[in-house]
Design an enzyme around this catalytic site. Structure first.
Site, PDB file in Angstrom:
ATOM      1  N   HIS A 177      57.879  -0.808  -7.700  1.00 61.27           N
ATOM      2  CA  HIS A 177      58.452  -1.516  -8.860  1.00 61.27           C
ATOM      3  C   HIS A 177      59.952  -1.216  -8.968  1.00 61.27           C
ATOM      4  O   HIS A 177      60.747  -2.075  -9.336  1.00 61.27           O
ATOM      5  CB  HIS A 177      57.764  -1.091 -10.160  1.00 61.27           C
ATOM      6  N   GLU A 197      53.973  -7.574  -9.279  1.00 53.92           N
ATOM      7  CA  GLU A 197      52.759  -6.760  -9.140  1.00 53.92           C
ATOM      8  C   GLU A 197      52.232  -6.791  -7.704  1.00 53.92           C
ATOM      9  O   GLU A 197      51.822  -5.770  -7.150  1.00 53.92           O
ATOM     10  CB  GLU A 197      51.669  -7.274 -10.090  1.00 53.92           C
ATOM     11  N   ASP A 270      48.329 -10.154 -20.717  1.00 49.73           N
ATOM     12  CA  ASP A 270      48.867  -9.491 -19.527  1.00 49.73           C
ATOM     13  C   ASP A 270      50.155 -10.170 -19.051  1.00 49.73           C
ATOM     14  O   ASP A 270      50.333 -10.420 -17.851  1.00 49.73           O
ATOM     15  CB  ASP A 270      47.778  -9.503 -18.431  1.00 49.73           C
TER      16      ASP A 270
HETATM   17 ZN   LIG Z   1      52.425  -2.465 -11.428  1.00 47.88          ZN
END
Ligand SMILES: [Zn+2]
Length: 353
Positions: A177, A197, A270
């Site tokens: 990330h 992600e 989310d």
């Molecule tokens: Zn993540």
């Protein structure tokens, strides 16, 4: 290679999505409830950091680490929520009495060395940024996250989850990330967020397989299998090989990841499905790795990563990955068949649309 300073778009990225913690909390798992509250607190802390730019002082923002040496610094939060309070391990030191601090140190070193030796990247920012790792964060805290400057690991509650520093793919996921933040800065929402992600899962798993010397065939392709406690043993957070099958139980609910565009998640939770729709490119990556091995697939993805931009969507991503494959075929780094394999892998998950 593109490089972006990360003064603005810092993402705070948790390994366990809120929808799992919400299911656990509804099933009376106290630790999940506390961790959700902590996450909300952390978001407020982030909000404070945003205010900082406008001149409001926040005492919690220590900023990024020192550049140049990619040195590791492990801090023990001792169950509190303040970061960088008590340094217990630094670069060059070895094994103290605390296995959690040792894991954070060892795994982050494996991640850093993979990027350096295999992909020729000097730490998160490609300028030797120090790796700052905080362990024993919070009381029974059931999550781990990259906060935009550093990594934070909870110990878990010991029943649902054990220490989050216990997993190489979790450490690799979170540090990636940071790399995304310093390259494309993919916005953490919708399709660009799902790609953010996805890339973290890709390198989390690629580093684990590299370290364990596993073939794509032998590997389990599970994210987070090593952080599951005795109650959730055998489950994982995600499966890149078979999205949607990582867990199915009364406490966590059922894994909502689709493995094809036809089942794309259109809801708002989310951040519009960042941990959900990532299953689609995850499956495509697995299909490519199965044919040309994970290291070659990861090389293509790493090159593609340098050409992404903050709002890249799935269709554009496909074109960028194909272009990266073409370049690497031309340079002789991946086999010629890679281009066709990448195209058919994306086709198999319904991309491009
Ligand atoms: Zn993540």
């Amino acid at each position: 290679m593109h490089k972006k300073t990360c003064s603005n778009k810092k993402c705070q990225c948790f390994i366990v999505p809120n929808y799992i913690l919400e299911n656990l909390a509804q099933n009376e798992v106290e630790a999940a409830r506390i961790s959700l509250a902590k996450s909300r607190q952390m978001r407020r802390r982030r909000a404070l950091k945003e205010y900082d730019i406008n001149g409001v002082v926040s005492l919690t923002d220590a900023g990024p680490g020192h550049r140049g040496e990619s040195a590791r610094h492990v801090y023990d939060c001792k169950g509190g929520t303040t970061l960088r309070v008590n340094e217990v391990l630094k670069e060059g030191e070895r094994s103290i009495g605390d296995p959690v601090a040792n894991h954070a140190y060892d795994y982050s070193g494996i991640v850093r060395d993979y990027f350096k030796n295999v992909l020729h990247r000097d730490s998160i920012d490609n300028e030797g940024l120090d790796l700052i790792l905080n362990v024993h964060y919070g009381d029974d805290y059931t999550n781990a996250f990259w906060d935009g400057d550093e990594m934070v690991f909870g110990d878990g509650d010991g029943e649902m989850f054990i220490s989050f520093a216990n997993s190489l793919d979790v450490v690799g996921h979170e540090l990636t990330h940071g790399i995304t933040q310093f390259t494309s800065g993919l916005e953490y929402n919708g399709q660009s967020g799902a790609l953010n992600e996805h890339l973290s899962d890709v390198f989390g798993i690629a580093i684990k397989q590299y370290h364990l010397q596993q073939t794509a065939e032998d590997a389990d392709w599970l994210i987070g299998a090593d952080i599951m406690g005795p109650t959730l043993k055998g489950q994982a957070l995600r499966s890149m090989k078979a999205p949607g099958t990582a867990y199915d139980n009364k406490l966590m609910g059922k894994d909502p990841q689709p493995d094809h565009m036809r089942n794309y998640f259109h809801g708002e939770r989310d951040n519009n499905g960042v941990h959900i729709n990532s299953g689609i490119p995850n499956k495509a990556f697995y299909l490519v790795a199965k044919e040309i091995e994970t290291d070659k697939a990861a090389l293509i993805w790493y090159h593609a990563m340098q050409s992404l931009y903050a709002t890249t969507k799935f269709n554009q991503f496909v074109q960028i990955v194909i272009k990266a494959a073409q370049k690497l075929v031309d340079s002789g780094d991946v086999p010629e068949k890679a281009i066709k394999i990448v195209e058919s892998a994306f086709k198999a998950v319904g991309l491009p649309e």
